[in-house]
Design an enzyme around this catalytic site. Structure first.
Site, PDB file in Angstrom:
ATOM      1  N   THR A  15       0.810  -1.225   0.000  1.00 21.12           N
ATOM      2  CA  THR A  15       0.000   0.000   0.000  1.00 21.12           C
ATOM      3  C   THR A  15       0.841   1.272   0.000  1.00 21.12           C
ATOM      4  O   THR A  15       0.297   2.368  -0.074  1.00 21.12           O
ATOM      5  CB  THR A  15      -0.946   0.010   1.219  1.00 21.12           C
ATOM      6  OG1 THR A  15      -0.162  -0.101   2.407  1.00 21.12           O
ATOM      7  CG2 THR A  15      -1.956  -1.129   1.141  1.00 21.12           C
ATOM      8  N   CYS A  16       2.148   1.138   0.055  1.00 29.52           N
ATOM      9  CA  CYS A  16       3.055   2.297   0.106  1.00 29.52           C
ATOM     10  C   CYS A  16       3.327   2.811  -1.310  1.00 29.52           C
ATOM     11  O   CYS A  16       3.760   2.055  -2.179  1.00 29.52           O
ATOM     12  CB  CYS A  16       4.348   1.863   0.790  1.00 29.52           C
ATOM     13  SG  CYS A  16       5.689   3.065   0.667  1.00 29.52           S
TER      14      CYS A  16
END
Length: 114
Positions: free
Chosen positions: A12-13
C-alpha cells in the site's frame, strides 16, 4: 551486476509501488518481500541495516506515533521495535548482493541497477 535483487516493501506504500515500477521497467528479475506478511527477524533486519550502511535511527520512521517511545532507545532496542512493529521501518529497501538502498526517493534504486 548479476546478484539477485530483492525489494522489501509494503504493497500500500506509494514509494514501494513506484520503486517496483522502476524495477519492472529495468527488465531485471527481482523478488518482492512484503515484510508485513513475511516479518523480518532481528538478525535479518540487522543485516539489512549493515548493507544499507546507515545508522539505525535513519531506518526508523520517526513520524510514526510508536517512534516517540524510542527517543532514548539503543540501536538494538530500535531494531527490536521495528521487527515487532513494521510500520516503524523506512521503506522500500532494495538489496542487490552486499549493497542495499533505502529507496526514498524511488529513483535511488537506479544505483543498484548499473
Amino acid at each position: 551486476m548479476s546478484e539477485k535483487i530483492v525489494i522489501y516493501q509494503k504493497p500500500t506504500c506509494s514509494k514501494c509501488r513506484a520503486t517496483i515500477s522502476l524495477l519492472q521497467e529495468s527488465g531485471q528479475q527481482f523478488d518482492s518481500v512484503n515484510y508485513y506478511e513475511a516479518p523480518l527477524t532481528v538478525e535479518e533486519l540487522r543485516k539489512l541495516i549493515q548493507k544499507l550502511n546507515l545508522p539505525v535511527r535513519d531506518v526508523l520512521r520517526k513520524d510514526e506515533p510508536a517512534a516517540r517511545n524510542l527517543i532514548e532507545a539503543s540501536d538494538e532496542e530500535i531494531i527490536r521495535a521495528m521487527v515487532e512493529n513494521p510500520d516503524l521501518m523506512q521503506r522500500p529497501i532494495v538489496v542487490r548482493g552486499d549493497q542495499a538502498k533505502l529507496c526514498r526517493p524511488p529513483e535511488n534504486v537506479m544505483e543498484l541497477l548499473k
